[in-house]
Design a protein around this motif. Structure first.
Motif, PDB file in Angstrom:
ATOM      1  N   ARG A 261       0.835  -1.201   0.000  1.00  0.00           N
ATOM      2  CA  ARG A 261       0.000   0.000   0.000  1.00  0.00           C
ATOM      3  C   ARG A 261       0.875   1.258   0.000  1.00  0.00           C
ATOM      4  O   ARG A 261       1.970   1.254   0.593  1.00  0.00           O
ATOM      5  N   VAL A 262       0.392   2.307  -0.628  1.00  0.00           N
ATOM      6  CA  VAL A 262       1.079   3.592  -0.626  1.00  0.00           C
ATOM      7  C   VAL A 262       1.172   4.106   0.810  1.00  0.00           C
ATOM      8  O   VAL A 262       0.204   4.037   1.574  1.00  0.00           O
ATOM      9  N   GLY A 263       2.350   4.606   1.187  1.00  0.00           N
ATOM     10  CA  GLY A 263       2.567   5.104   2.537  1.00  0.00           C
ATOM     11  C   GLY A 263       3.118   4.070   3.492  1.00  0.00           C
ATOM     12  O   GLY A 263       3.468   4.396   4.634  1.00  0.00           O
ATOM     13  N   GLU A 264       3.234   2.817   3.047  1.00  0.00           N
ATOM     14  CA  GLU A 264       3.709   1.745   3.915  1.00  0.00           C
ATOM     15  C   GLU A 264       5.228   1.799   4.063  1.00  0.00           C
ATOM     16  O   GLU A 264       5.953   2.066   3.101  1.00  0.00           O
ATOM     17  N   ASP A 265       5.703   1.532   5.279  1.00  0.00           N
ATOM     18  CA  ASP A 265       7.141   1.449   5.520  1.00  0.00           C
ATOM     19  C   ASP A 265       7.650   0.118   4.985  1.00  0.00           C
ATOM     20  O   ASP A 265       7.101  -0.945   5.298  1.00  0.00           O
ATOM     21  N   ARG A 273      18.130  -1.441   3.948  1.00  0.00           N
ATOM     22  CA  ARG A 273      17.762  -0.022   3.967  1.00  0.00           C
ATOM     23  C   ARG A 273      16.245   0.115   4.020  1.00  0.00           C
ATOM     24  O   ARG A 273      15.520  -0.629   3.362  1.00  0.00           O
ATOM     25  N   THR A 274      15.781   1.112   4.790  1.00  0.00           N
ATOM     26  CA  THR A 274      14.346   1.309   4.965  1.00  0.00           C
ATOM     27  C   THR A 274      13.890   2.597   4.309  1.00  0.00           C
ATOM     28  O   THR A 274      14.652   3.570   4.212  1.00  0.00           O
ATOM     29  N   THR A 275      12.642   2.611   3.885  1.00  0.00           N
ATOM     30  CA  THR A 275      12.042   3.788   3.254  1.00  0.00           C
ATOM     31  C   THR A 275      10.530   3.615   3.296  1.00  0.00           C
ATOM     32  O   THR A 275      10.012   2.774   4.053  1.00  0.00           O
ATOM     33  N   ARG A 276       9.843   4.380   2.477  1.00  0.00           N
ATOM     34  CA  ARG A 276       8.373   4.322   2.443  1.00  0.00           C
ATOM     35  C   ARG A 276       7.910   4.336   0.997  1.00  0.00           C
ATOM     36  O   ARG A 276       8.551   4.936   0.132  1.00  0.00           O
ATOM     37  N   ILE A 277       6.803   3.650   0.746  1.00  0.00           N
ATOM     38  CA  ILE A 277       6.259   3.609  -0.610  1.00  0.00           C
ATOM     39  C   ILE A 277       5.597   4.949  -0.926  1.00  0.00           C
ATOM     40  O   ILE A 277       4.650   5.361  -0.257  1.00  0.00           O
ATOM     41  N   ALA A 278       6.121   5.630  -1.944  1.00  0.00           N
ATOM     42  CA  ALA A 278       5.567   6.929  -2.350  1.00  0.00           C
ATOM     43  C   ALA A 278       4.452   6.764  -3.381  1.00  0.00           C
ATOM     44  O   ALA A 278       3.589   7.639  -3.503  1.00  0.00           O
ATOM     45  N   GLY A 279       4.479   5.687  -4.138  1.00  0.00           N
ATOM     46  CA  GLY A 279       3.454   5.474  -5.156  1.00  0.00           C
ATOM     47  C   GLY A 279       3.549   4.082  -5.735  1.00  0.00           C
ATOM     48  O   GLY A 279       4.585   3.418  -5.657  1.00  0.00           O
ATOM     49  N   ILE A 280       2.437   3.627  -6.314  1.00  0.00           N
ATOM     50  CA  ILE A 280       2.390   2.327  -6.991  1.00  0.00           C
ATOM     51  C   ILE A 280       1.705   2.530  -8.335  1.00  0.00           C
ATOM     52  O   ILE A 280       0.594   3.072  -8.400  1.00  0.00           O
ATOM     53  N   ASP A 281       2.380   2.134  -9.408  1.00  0.00           N
ATOM     54  CA  ASP A 281       1.797   2.228 -10.751  1.00  0.00           C
ATOM     55  C   ASP A 281       1.420   0.826 -11.223  1.00  0.00           C
ATOM     56  O   ASP A 281       2.237  -0.101 -11.198  1.00  0.00           O
ATOM     57  N   THR A 293       0.435 -11.486  -7.556  1.00  0.00           N
ATOM     58  CA  THR A 293       0.453 -11.787  -8.995  1.00  0.00           C
ATOM     59  C   THR A 293       0.332 -10.547  -9.864  1.00  0.00           C
ATOM     60  O   THR A 293       0.536 -10.644 -11.073  1.00  0.00           O
ATOM     61  N   GLN A 294       0.020  -9.384  -9.292  1.00  0.00           N
ATOM     62  CA  GLN A 294      -0.026  -8.173 -10.101  1.00  0.00           C
ATOM     63  C   GLN A 294       1.401  -7.695 -10.388  1.00  0.00           C
ATOM     64  O   GLN A 294       2.264  -7.712  -9.514  1.00  0.00           O
ATOM     65  N   SER A 295       1.629  -7.283 -11.619  1.00  0.00           N
ATOM     66  CA  SER A 295       2.925  -6.721 -12.012  1.00  0.00           C
ATOM     67  C   SER A 295       2.844  -5.207 -11.871  1.00  0.00           C
ATOM     68  O   SER A 295       2.013  -4.562 -12.520  1.00  0.00           O
ATOM     69  N   VAL A 296       3.694  -4.650 -11.039  1.00  0.00           N
ATOM     70  CA  VAL A 296       3.581  -3.237 -10.664  1.00  0.00           C
ATOM     71  C   VAL A 296       4.948  -2.563 -10.725  1.00  0.00           C
ATOM     72  O   VAL A 296       5.988  -3.211 -10.845  1.00  0.00           O
ATOM     73  N   THR A 297       4.904  -1.243 -10.634  1.00  0.00           N
ATOM     74  CA  THR A 297       6.108  -0.440 -10.453  1.00  0.00           C
ATOM     75  C   THR A 297       5.947   0.347  -9.163  1.00  0.00           C
ATOM     76  O   THR A 297       4.971   1.095  -8.994  1.00  0.00           O
ATOM     77  N   VAL A 298       6.877   0.168  -8.239  1.00  0.00           N
ATOM     78  CA  VAL A 298       6.805   0.822  -6.937  1.00  0.00           C
ATOM     79  C   VAL A 298       7.777   1.999  -6.918  1.00  0.00           C
ATOM     80  O   VAL A 298       8.935   1.874  -7.343  1.00  0.00           O
ATOM     81  N   LEU A 299       7.309   3.137  -6.442  1.00  0.00           N
ATOM     82  CA  LEU A 299       8.141   4.322  -6.272  1.00  0.00           C
ATOM     83  C   LEU A 299       8.401   4.527  -4.785  1.00  0.00           C
ATOM     84  O   LEU A 299       7.476   4.400  -3.971  1.00  0.00           O
ATOM     85  N   LEU A 300       9.640   4.824  -4.413  1.00  0.00           N
ATOM     86  CA  LEU A 300      10.017   4.966  -3.020  1.00  0.00           C
ATOM     87  C   LEU A 300      10.316   6.428  -2.689  1.00  0.00           C
ATOM     88  O   LEU A 300      10.744   7.199  -3.546  1.00  0.00           O
ATOM     89  N   GLU A 301      10.091   6.790  -1.437  1.00  0.00           N
ATOM     90  CA  GLU A 301      10.298   8.187  -1.023  1.00  0.00           C
ATOM     91  C   GLU A 301      11.770   8.576  -1.052  1.00  0.00           C
ATOM     92  O   GLU A 301      12.117   9.706  -1.396  1.00  0.00           O
ATOM     93  N   ASP A 302      12.657   7.668  -0.662  1.00  0.00           N
ATOM     94  CA  ASP A 302      14.072   7.986  -0.551  1.00  0.00           C
ATOM     95  C   ASP A 302      14.848   7.426  -1.730  1.00  0.00           C
ATOM     96  O   ASP A 302      14.514   6.369  -2.278  1.00  0.00           O
TER      97      ASP A 302
END
Length: 443
Positions: A261-265, A273-281, A293-302
């Motif tokens: 989920r967006v916003g998850e640590d 290394r730790t960060t947070r999910i900034a977005g999911i496409d 099973t979904q193919s996604v692109t995850v964007l990270l805050e850091d």
């Protein structure tokens, strides 16, 4: 003025299942019968089978030809490759893997059953439980296939005798239970005649259980991985070169288990290394959550170092990383696996150098005893191994995740798959033996 209404069909579930058994037990005929009697065969396919069967002098269609597609399979009358078939009934959709029965092709059975929720093990009623039957039961247990169907085939050749069926079912069920198989359903059938495959048999009124298809349609399916430990193996780092997306950096892959989920640590392994999910496409569109099973692109805050082979996991549910992997394996290569063997270990999207430190035991299929320290595993052997990897790996127990708890060993010389492994799996625990192997590994 007429109004057209569209009938809304009920949502159907999906069952992945595999067939297994010895040579000539009738697996391909059973699959052909399932497809034919459930009316899942196209007319032109059936006509082609009828033509080939007639050219061979057979009175009726050889339904095994519906799955044995390779020329070598048709010439030899055996299944060599895993044949995948897709069909559906009003109650459920199916993905079927018809796997080979010949000992030489046991490796293909491992492939077919690795994603199955159910395995149909066929036994020739005239021969009963044989070594290959026990091997297939062991593999089904090792791969944690939750449901096993024992199909006692060719009942027409033993006069539809109930005592023959009862003796085979009792022997197999006792063996499978000792292996840890949670559920066995035994069905007496004749794939050639169609008895108890799709339609109930008029020749076995002593049997009151379901047909094979009835059981396939009603067996509980609990493969919802969306609620498992969330795991995203990174397959590709996306850096568009256009001016519009100059600052875009995404990490693409197929979610192996769980939900993100967006916003998850999150934590990136093996670096930690730790960060947070900034977005999911998803399919080019932003979403708030994505799951198994979904193919996604995850964007990270850091802006941290993430590359292919890394694993993105929730920070509160991160697996430990290790360079010492203990697992139960099924050796599938012709060349033996030996202590000291240098290999490549592929886990998810990551491939690392590794060495076999020890082979503590090999499973004896006849009595399920463990042969201690055999020194090597040959083709089709099932045994325990200890492996040292060149880099830390974030591995789950296979009991927790079939995706991130499994791996394969590869020959670095020619890329041949050597072994399929399940982390932490064991049929029994042998007496601990002092590790006297040389600790002078390269890594």
């Amino acid at each position: 003025m007429s109004t057209t209404t569209t009938e809304v069909l009920p949502e159907t579930t999906l069952l992945r299942f595999a067939t297994a058994g010895s040579v000539d037990d009738g697996k391909s005929t059973l699959v052909g019968r399932l497809l034919h009697d459930s009316k899942s065969v196209l007319t032109d396919q059936l006509e082609a089978v009828e033509r080939v069967s007639a050219s061979r002098g057979q009175e009726g269609p050889d339904l095994a030809l519906l799955t044995d597609g390779l020329r070598a399979e048709r010439e030899q009358g055996i299944t060599i490759d895993v044949a995948y078939r897709y069909f559906a009934t009003p109650r459920r959709r199916f993905i079927l893997a018809d796997t080979p029965g010949h000992v030489q092709y046991t490796r293909n059975m491992v492939t077919g059953a690795s994603t199955a929720e159910l395995t149909v093990v066929l036994v020739d009623a005239r021969n009963g439980v044989v070594e290959q039957t026990r091997r297939h039961a062991a593999i089904a247990a090792l791969l944690r296939v939750p449901h096993v169907v024992l199909a006692v085939n060719k009942m027409d050749l033993v006069g539809y005798a109930e005592p023959v069926f009862a003796a085979i079912a009792e022997e197999f069920t006792a063996y499978a239970t000792e292996l840890g198989v949670p559920e066995v359903t035994a069905v007496p059938i004749s794939a050639l005649a169609g008895d108890n495959v799709v339609e109930p048999s008029a020749n076995m009124d002593w049997y009151g259980g379901p047909t094979v298809l009835e059981h396939l349609e009603t067996v509980p399916v609990s493969h919802d991985l969306a609620h498992c430990h969330a795991r995203l193996p990174v397959q590709y780092v996306i850096r568009p070169q256009s001016a519009e997306h100059r600052d875009y950096r995404g990490y693409a892959g197929q979610i192996a288990a769980g939900t993100f989920r967006v916003g998850e640590d999150v934590t990136v392994l093996p670096s930690g290394r730790t960060t947070r999910i900034a977005g999911i496409d998803l399919l080019g569109e932003p979403v708030d959550a994505a799951w198994t099973t979904q193919s996604v692109t995850v964007l990270l805050e850091d802006d941290i170092d993430v590359s292919r082979g890394d694993l993105i996991v929730p920070t509160e549910d991160a697996p430990a990383t290790t360079q010492d992997v203990e697992a139960t394996v099924c050796h599938v290569a012709d060349a033996p696996l030996t202590v000291g063997h240098r290999v490549l270990l592929k886990h998810g999207t990551r491939t690392v150098k590794a060495v076999v430190k020890d082979i503590p035991s090999r499973l004896t299929l006849d009595d399920l005893s463990l042969h201690p320290h055999p020194g090597q595993l040959v083709a089709n052997d099932i045994g325990r191994v200890k492996i040292r990897t060149a880099e830390p790996l974030p591995v789950d127990s296979y009991a927790d995740s079939r995706r991130t708890g499994s791996f394969i060993l590869i020959d670095p010389a020619d890329g041949t798959t050597l072994t399929a492994g399940m982390v932490g799996e064991s049929f029994a625990s042998p007496e601990p033996v002092k590790d006297e192997t040389d600790d002078g590994w390269e890594f």
